[in-house]
Enzyme design. Structure first.
Site: not given
Lengths: 412, 434
Positions: A135, A204
């Site tokens: 990322e 998450h």
């Protein structure tokens, strides 16, 4: 304007996805609809709807005053949020060569959540790029491409992973236009699912709306319906500033009615404008993303108890539509803020502060905040249910704000 | 006549071969093309020196008082770099470089200007006219100047916070530099960026970044955009030996290598990451090899001609084959920033040693003098001119006003949508963003 004439869409019905009234089946019905329609008391709110929509420049259509002799379209088209996002991406990539999509699994896998389905086939690997699981690296590369004039759309598989790239979102993207006194604008969109899914655990499930919305230089959008998804994503891609576009995984499969206007490729929603999903007069409920659905359900329940709730779909967390929120609170005098994320320093806190600053004299009750529990998200289903706002939480808070927690009979 | 001259010259040879790590090795091509400049002195000096290689001649003009202008001669001169290049996964370019009198004198002037600018910034900081961080580049000028000589303005450069000289090399002015450092309106970022945030987008200079290592993925992104738009240009992303260990650098290099991006990663290895020497920070300080699958080149970063040669080679390579790493072996005389004396983690002897033996400006001065491209006085005059330019720019910058208060709220967005923004006391100070 042809689209306007052919459709008659009522705000409430559209958002719930319930079908519109059946078509007239005889000439008598056409000429004298009054006798055939179920008569419901039109609330002041509904009449206000027309005026309010005009005032706020909403894109939703209004029921024409004289509609008897016109042909109605059959029930407006249904579209999932997934398809709405996909079509928005498709149209913007088609319209502007500089737009490209980058992220993990966006290409050959057709998108981790199938949002980018079909785009690789249509636009090729130069414009739909599968990245390695890095990322920080690919977000930085995307921002660099935006510096040089391209218009990247970066997909984070979930916004939890955006934390690996957050330096680039904040320091390389958000602040650059300011630090360079306007030389370096960064027309980038960071999008992906945000907030809780189902049973995915603490790492998450975080909602990042408050974090990103606190940063000047960013725009933060949170669509709810398919119309929101289409209009806001198109607006985000066209916008010359960095936009954080927070979707919701659980909404991807939900269907909403969309009008022809929404389906048009030039359709766009304004950034920074909230939408009043349900007009009311007793209490204002602000919400965004998935919580809008919960708020609307809560409003239905409250209606049975005689509380007419106004539900505001924020759509834009930064810039926050303070004028819509304050105008609503000045009308209803009570406010519930609803969000999925952690409560401390959250979106609700900002809204509460804003209302206290600007509309203190209009408040008849303390502002109520409904937010996710102040804990990391647990896995067990019962605990997860306790960690995320439920419809009954919103109902309870609204009743508290209306001083109706205790049944009237008991209070007497 | 020639014999007399030769005899005279032989007795006046200055010692231009001091002991050094990187010895100057010069040879002149034996049959230079005819020069358009017919002055007697030039003709004589060329004749005299072509009769012996490596000869060191005192210019004739001082003996016979001929006024000779600073050379704008573009006749090619062939020289060798201080040391050969060391290559990793590629074939090193030749150490033979082509230059000209004009180019060498331009190098000298540009580097002298940069040096003077940085020294002046030091004084301004101590006088508290510059605030916050101030990272000075003196000692490293050859990298900025040599790189610029190999590039066009279509190529992009991005660097970290030690960006004053890189900005100048890309076409920035002294006034823009000093005004920005002092937070004035005439600054390149209108006073809103500061020392670490110089940008010049019209010259494809993308800053100016304060977060160590962030500029490398950004630079690879610039290269991506150049490839996407078929620009046939490259991006040079500069970083230091401290940033060389950043993970995002390897992430960006991985993607650049996979996608064949025209990115050149330039490690300006000045051997210290703030106060930490390279051997304490990097398990492998061979930064040019750290690209693994990506080729790399080690370059003497104090030799502007070597830098130019390496950058030309890298540009060609990157356009065809994707990313390449250049390690510039360089040195900074100042500490990491103005808050760092620079002597707690290295000895003063080391600093003066490098200054005596490897200084980039001195190297060029010796080259110019030994090739009789200008007199010592002329070079001193250039330095005086440059000093005056810097002083004038500082004076002008000091007169320049600070930004208007309304500038607090400008450029937050490119398209503000009429949104409201607030000052510290939001009931006192509000603004609508344009």
């Amino acid at each position: 304007m042809g689209a306007l004439r052919d459709c008659q869409v009522d705000a409430r019905q559209t958002e719930d996805g319930t079908p519109l009234p059946p078509r007239a089946s005889s000439i008598i019905e056409l000429l004298f609809p009054f006798f055939f329609q179920k008569r419901e008391k039109k609330s002041r709110g509904e009449k206000m709807l027309v005026v309010r929509k005009k005032m706020l420049g909403q894109s939703l259509l209004i029921r024409p005053a004289v509609s008897v002799l016109r042909s109605y379209s059959s029930s407006a088209k249904q579209m999932t949020v997934r398809d709405a996002l996909n079509s928005a991406l498709d149209e913007e990539m088609s319209a502007d060569q500089k737009v490209f999509l980058m992220g993990e699994e966006v290409g050959e896998y057709q998108g981790a959540y199938k949002i980018s389905k079909g785009l690789l086939e249509k636009y090729g690997p130069e414009r739909v790029l599968d990245t390695p699981i890095t990322e920080a690296g690919f977000a930085g590369i995307a921002v660099g491409a935006a510096y040089h004039g391209l218009k990247p759309v970066v997909e984070f598989m979930t916004f939890n992973f955006s934390m690996q790239a957050i330096d680039h979102i904040i320091n390389s993207a958000a602040k650059s236009n300011y630090m360079s006194a306007g030389q370096m604008s960064v027309p980038i969109v960071f999008r992906g699912p945000n907030g809780a899914a189902a049973g995915v655990g603490a790492q998450h499930s975080q909602c990042y709306a408050a974090w990103y919305a606190s940063c000047p230089g960013l725009k933060v959008l949170t669509p709810y319906s398919s119309e929101d998804a289409r209009g806001l994503l198109k607006a985000a891609i066209r916008d010359p500033d960095p936009v954080v576009f927070l979707e919701n995984e659980l909404l991807y499969g939900e269907s909403f009615s969309v009008s022809d206007e929404v389906l048009d490729s030039s359709f766009c929603l304004p950034i920074g404008k909230a939408k009043i999903e349900r007009v009311g007069r007793d209490v204002t409920i602000t919400a965004f993303s998935k919580m809008v659905g919960h708020a609307l359900k809560a409003a239905e329940i409250l209606e049975k108890d005689g509380i007419d709730a106004e539900v505001i779909n924020l759509r834009s967390i930064r810039p926050l539509d303070r004028s819509t929120i304050n105008a609503s609170v000045r009308k209803t005098n009570r406010l519930i803020t609803v969000e999925e994320g952690f409560p401390q320093h959250g979106v609700g806190a900002e809204i509460c502060a804003s209302v206290v600053e600007e509309s203190f004299a209009y408040l008849d009750a303390p502002v109520e905040r409904i937010a996710g529990a102040d804990v990391p998200m647990p896995y067990a289903a019962n605990l997860e249910r306790l960690a995320v706002p439920q419809v009954e939480d919103i109902v309870r808070a609204a009743k508290r704000a209306c001083y109706r927690s205790v049944p009237l009979a008991a209070a007497a | 006549m020639p014999t007399l001259l030769s005899a005279w010259f032989n007795s006046h040879q200055p010692n231009l071969h001091p002991p050094s790590f990187y010895s100057l090795s010069l040879f002149r091509s034996s049959h230079p093309p005819p020069s358009p400049n017919p002055t007697l002195a030039m003709a004589l000096s060329r004749f005299a020196s072509s009769s012996r290689s490596g000869s060191l001649l005192k210019p004739l003009s001082s003996a016979i008082s001929l006024r000779r202008p600073i050379s704008t001669d573009t006749t090619p001169i062939t020289l060798e770099t201080s040391v050969p290049f060391t290559a990793h996964q590629c074939e090193a370019p030749s150490r033979t470089v082509q230059t000209s009198a004009n180019e060498l004198l331009t190098f000298f002037r540009d580097m002298a200007l940069m040096r003077r600018m940085e020294i002046a910034a030091d004084s301004l900081y101590k006088a508290k006219l510059i605030r916050g961080f101030c990272h000075l580049y003196d000692g490293q000028e050859a990298v900025a100047v040599g790189m610029e000589a190999a590039l066009t303005k279509k190529d992009c450069i991005i660097t970290a916070y030690r960006d004053h000289c890189t900005f100048m090399a890309r076409g920035g002015t002294l006034l823009e530099v000093f005004a920005e450092l002092m937070g004035r309106q005439a600054g390149c970022s209108r006073g809103k960026g500061g020392s670490m945030h110089f940008y010049k987008k019209d010259s494809n200079f993308y800053g100016g970044h304060g977060i160590v290592g962030a500029q490398v993925p950004l630079g690879c992104g610039l290269a991506f955009a150049q490839k996407y738009s078929k620009d046939e240009a490259v991006t040079f992303a500069l970083y230091g030996d401290g940033a060389a260990n950043q993970g995002q650098l390897f992430e960006a290099l991985n993607i650049s290598a996979l996608w064949d991006l025209p990115a050149i990663l330039v490690c300006e290895n000045n051997h210290y990451g703030m106060g930490t020497a390279e051997w304490r920070a990097a398990k492998s300080p061979a930064y040019y090899k750290r690209g693994d699958y990506s080729p790399g080149l080690k370059v003497d970063g104090m030799d502007v001609l070597a830098v130019k040669q390496a950058c030309t080679f890298a540009k060609e390579h990157a356009l065809k084959n994707g990313p390449i790493i250049l390690e510039m072996d360089t040195y900074r005389y100042h500490g990491h920033s103005m808050s760092d004396p620079g002597s707690t983690y290295r000895t003063r002897d080391e600093i003066t040693g490098v200054r005596q033996e490897r200084d980039p400006i001195e190297r060029i001065r010796k080259l110019i003098l030994s090739h009789d491209l200008a007199t010592e006085k002329e070079l001193k005059d250039i330095e005086k001119e440059v000093r005056k330019e810097v002083d004038d720019a500082i004076a002008q910058a000091k007169e320049n006003p600070v930004p208007e208060s309304s500038e607090l709220f400008t450029n937050v967005y490119a398209k503000g949508l009429g949104v409201e923004s607030f000052g510290a006391d939001r009931k006192e100070v509000r603004a609508t963003l344009p």
